[in-house]
Design a protein around this motif. Structure first.
Motif, PDB file in Angstrom:
ATOM      1  N   CYS A  72       1.086   0.415  -1.137  1.00 37.14           N
ATOM      2  CA  CYS A  72       0.256   1.598  -0.921  1.00 37.14           C
ATOM      3  C   CYS A  72      -1.173   1.153  -0.684  1.00 37.14           C
ATOM      4  O   CYS A  72      -1.653   0.204  -1.308  1.00 37.14           O
ATOM      5  N   TYR A  73      -1.822   1.846   0.223  1.00 42.18           N
ATOM      6  CA  TYR A  73      -3.223   1.600   0.538  1.00 42.18           C
ATOM      7  C   TYR A  73      -3.995   2.862   0.201  1.00 42.18           C
ATOM      8  O   TYR A  73      -3.510   3.968   0.446  1.00 42.18           O
ATOM      9  N   TYR A  74      -5.176   2.710  -0.356  1.00 43.53           N
ATOM     10  CA  TYR A  74      -6.011   3.879  -0.601  1.00 43.53           C
ATOM     11  C   TYR A  74      -7.435   3.585  -0.190  1.00 43.53           C
ATOM     12  O   TYR A  74      -7.898   2.461  -0.234  1.00 43.53           O
ATOM     13  N   TYR A  75      -8.065   4.644   0.276  1.00 46.02           N
ATOM     14  CA  TYR A  75      -9.390   4.554   0.863  1.00 46.02           C
ATOM     15  C   TYR A  75     -10.258   5.660   0.284  1.00 46.02           C
ATOM     16  O   TYR A  75      -9.819   6.791   0.156  1.00 46.02           O
ATOM     17  N   GLY A  76     -11.497   5.337  -0.050  1.00 46.98           N
ATOM     18  CA  GLY A  76     -12.454   6.333  -0.481  1.00 46.98           C
ATOM     19  C   GLY A  76     -12.559   6.470  -1.986  1.00 46.98           C
ATOM     20  O   GLY A  76     -11.741   5.946  -2.739  1.00 46.98           O
ATOM     21  N   PRO A  77     -13.596   7.216  -2.424  1.00 50.91           N
ATOM     22  CA  PRO A  77     -13.792   7.455  -3.855  1.00 50.91           C
ATOM     23  C   PRO A  77     -12.706   8.388  -4.391  1.00 50.91           C
ATOM     24  O   PRO A  77     -12.018   9.065  -3.623  1.00 50.91           O
ATOM     25  N   ARG A  81     -10.075  10.499  -2.112  1.00 53.08           N
ATOM     26  CA  ARG A  81      -9.181   9.381  -1.807  1.00 53.08           C
ATOM     27  C   ARG A  81      -8.031   9.776  -0.898  1.00 53.08           C
ATOM     28  O   ARG A  81      -7.407  10.816  -1.057  1.00 53.08           O
ATOM     29  N   ARG A  82      -7.752   8.924   0.075  1.00 54.20           N
ATOM     30  CA  ARG A  82      -6.600   9.060   0.964  1.00 54.20           C
ATOM     31  C   ARG A  82      -5.645   7.922   0.647  1.00 54.20           C
ATOM     32  O   ARG A  82      -6.057   6.772   0.592  1.00 54.20           O
ATOM     33  N   THR A  83      -4.369   8.240   0.459  1.00 52.36           N
ATOM     34  CA  THR A  83      -3.377   7.244   0.076  1.00 52.36           C
ATOM     35  C   THR A  83      -2.232   7.242   1.083  1.00 52.36           C
ATOM     36  O   THR A  83      -1.772   8.304   1.498  1.00 52.36           O
ATOM     37  N   TYR A  84      -1.792   6.045   1.455  1.00 54.67           N
ATOM     38  CA  TYR A  84      -0.684   5.867   2.387  1.00 54.67           C
ATOM     39  C   TYR A  84       0.255   4.831   1.810  1.00 54.67           C
ATOM     40  O   TYR A  84      -0.175   3.736   1.457  1.00 54.67           O
ATOM     41  N   CYS A  85       1.538   5.154   1.722  1.00 53.08           N
ATOM     42  CA  CYS A  85       2.518   4.211   1.180  1.00 53.08           C
ATOM     43  C   CYS A  85       3.576   3.887   2.230  1.00 53.08           C
ATOM     44  O   CYS A  85       3.950   4.744   3.035  1.00 53.08           O
ATOM     45  N   PHE A  86       4.043   2.635   2.168  1.00 52.11           N
ATOM     46  CA  PHE A  86       5.009   2.148   3.148  1.00 52.11           C
ATOM     47  C   PHE A  86       6.065   1.282   2.475  1.00 52.11           C
ATOM     48  O   PHE A  86       5.728   0.445   1.644  1.00 52.11           O
ATOM     49  N   THR A  87       7.312   1.494   2.864  1.00 51.74           N
ATOM     50  CA  THR A  87       8.325   0.505   2.529  1.00 51.74           C
ATOM     51  C   THR A  87       8.157  -0.601   3.558  1.00 51.74           C
ATOM     52  O   THR A  87       7.602  -0.386   4.643  1.00 51.74           O
ATOM     53  N   VAL A  88       8.626  -1.791   3.215  1.00 55.50           N
ATOM     54  CA  VAL A  88       8.444  -2.938   4.102  1.00 55.50           C
ATOM     55  C   VAL A  88       9.793  -3.616   4.295  1.00 55.50           C
ATOM     56  O   VAL A  88      10.499  -3.907   3.332  1.00 55.50           O
ATOM     57  N   GLU A  89      10.128  -3.861   5.539  1.00 50.51           N
ATOM     58  CA  GLU A  89      11.345  -4.576   5.888  1.00 50.51           C
ATOM     59  C   GLU A  89      10.958  -5.857   6.618  1.00 50.51           C
ATOM     60  O   GLU A  89      10.006  -5.868   7.401  1.00 50.51           O
ATOM     61  N   LEU A  90      11.695  -6.903   6.360  1.00 48.91           N
ATOM     62  CA  LEU A  90      11.474  -8.179   7.022  1.00 48.91           C
ATOM     63  C   LEU A  90      12.601  -8.415   8.013  1.00 48.91           C
ATOM     64  O   LEU A  90      13.778  -8.398   7.656  1.00 48.91           O
ATOM     65  N   SER A  91      12.223  -8.615   9.276  1.00 48.88           N
ATOM     66  CA  SER A  91      13.179  -8.884  10.339  1.00 48.88           C
ATOM     67  C   SER A  91      12.695 -10.137  11.060  1.00 48.88           C
ATOM     68  O   SER A  91      11.756 -10.081  11.857  1.00 48.88           O
ATOM     69  N   GLY A  92      13.296 -11.277  10.747  1.00 49.61           N
ATOM     70  CA  GLY A  92      12.802 -12.547  11.280  1.00 49.61           C
ATOM     71  C   GLY A  92      11.442 -12.815  10.672  1.00 49.61           C
ATOM     72  O   GLY A  92      11.284 -12.876   9.468  1.00 49.61           O
ATOM     73  N   ARG A  93      10.410 -12.918  11.521  1.00 50.89           N
ATOM     74  CA  ARG A  93       9.055 -13.097  10.989  1.00 50.89           C
ATOM     75  C   ARG A  93       8.217 -11.828  11.097  1.00 50.89           C
ATOM     76  O   ARG A  93       7.035 -11.815  10.812  1.00 50.89           O
ATOM     77  N   LEU A  94       8.863 -10.730  11.532  1.00 57.04           N
ATOM     78  CA  LEU A  94       8.169  -9.452  11.663  1.00 57.04           C
ATOM     79  C   LEU A  94       8.358  -8.595  10.422  1.00 57.04           C
ATOM     80  O   LEU A  94       9.456  -8.520   9.862  1.00 57.04           O
ATOM     81  N   TYR A  95       7.285  -7.929  10.023  1.00 54.95           N
ATOM     82  CA  TYR A  95       7.311  -6.993   8.907  1.00 54.95           C
ATOM     83  C   TYR A  95       7.226  -5.585   9.484  1.00 54.95           C
ATOM     84  O   TYR A  95       6.305  -5.279  10.248  1.00 54.95           O
ATOM     85  N   LEU A  97       6.697  -1.761   8.740  1.00 55.42           N
ATOM     86  CA  LEU A  97       6.133  -0.861   7.742  1.00 55.42           C
ATOM     87  C   LEU A  97       6.579   0.561   8.075  1.00 55.42           C
ATOM     88  O   LEU A  97       6.262   1.074   9.163  1.00 55.42           O
ATOM     89  N   ARG A  98       7.307   1.161   7.139  1.00 55.50           N
ATOM     90  CA  ARG A  98       7.821   2.518   7.331  1.00 55.50           C
ATOM     91  C   ARG A  98       7.097   3.473   6.392  1.00 55.50           C
ATOM     92  O   ARG A  98       7.024   3.220   5.190  1.00 55.50           O
ATOM     93  N   SER A  99       6.591   4.561   6.959  1.00 56.38           N
ATOM     94  CA  SER A  99       5.889   5.563   6.155  1.00 56.38           C
ATOM     95  C   SER A  99       6.833   6.131   5.095  1.00 56.38           C
ATOM     96  O   SER A  99       8.009   6.364   5.365  1.00 56.38           O
ATOM     97  N   ARG A 100       6.254   6.316   3.935  1.00 53.19           N
ATOM     98  CA  ARG A 100       7.025   6.912   2.857  1.00 53.19           C
ATOM     99  C   ARG A 100       6.477   8.300   2.595  1.00 53.19           C
ATOM    100  O   ARG A 100       5.259   8.451   2.558  1.00 53.19           O
ATOM    101  N   PRO A 101       7.270   9.324   2.542  1.00 58.74           N
ATOM    102  CA  PRO A 101       8.721   9.306   2.404  1.00 58.74           C
ATOM    103  C   PRO A 101       9.492   9.491   3.707  1.00 58.74           C
ATOM    104  O   PRO A 101      10.713   9.480   3.702  1.00 58.74           O
ATOM    105  N   SER A 102       8.834   9.672   4.852  1.00 57.86           N
ATOM    106  CA  SER A 102       9.541  10.017   6.095  1.00 57.86           C
ATOM    107  C   SER A 102      10.453   8.920   6.617  1.00 57.86           C
ATOM    108  O   SER A 102      11.445   9.203   7.283  1.00 57.86           O
TER     109      SER A 102
END
Length: 144
Positions: A72-77, A81-95, A97-102
């Protein structure tokens, strides 16, 4: 890096929060957003700061933290604050990032060892409290 999103299928390993932290911490995550192909590149400091840029705009207050299954990344006081979370998948050397929960692909990235662009040089310009639960409308994250 130009990788069509359609080339990244579901045949990828989904990473746990601990595996994400081990991959990202002390390294630079660089890639492109799937919606507009604009770049991002952030050095992930061990203290939770993420310095670098998003869409060619320099980070001035970006922080990162992992949960059990996401980053999760968050920005601001805390008040705005704005928060964005991502699941992460590894495919070869590529990551992937999928938005959570969509589950929609937000971006495709690679990891550059260390801080090759010098994003983290100089004195720390902000601190991170590690509390994504302080984001407006995000109190449910605190219960996960």
């Amino acid at each position: 890096m130009s990788v069509p999103v359609s080339a990244v299928g579901r045949a990828a390993e989904r990473l746990s929060g601990d595996a994400i932290r081990k991959a990202f911490e002390g390294n630079t995550v660089s890639g492109r957003y799937s919606s507009n192909n604009l770049p991002f590149s952030e050095f992930h400091h061990p203290d939770g700061r993420a310095s670098g840029h998003n869409r060619n705009v320099a980070n001035t207050d970006a922080c990162w933290i992992t949960t059990a299954d996401a980053v999760c990344y968050y920005y601001g006081p805390t008040e705005t604050r704005r928060t964005y979370c991502f699941t992460v998948e590894l495919s070869g050397r590529l990551y992937v990032l999928r938005s959570r929960p969509s589950g929609r692909i937000n971006g495709i990235a690679t990891i550059e060892p260390g801080d090759p662009h010098g994003f983290g040089t100089g004195a720390a310009q902000w601190t991170c409290d590690g509390l994504i639960s302080r984001a407006p409308g995000r109190s449910r994250l605190a219960r996960r």
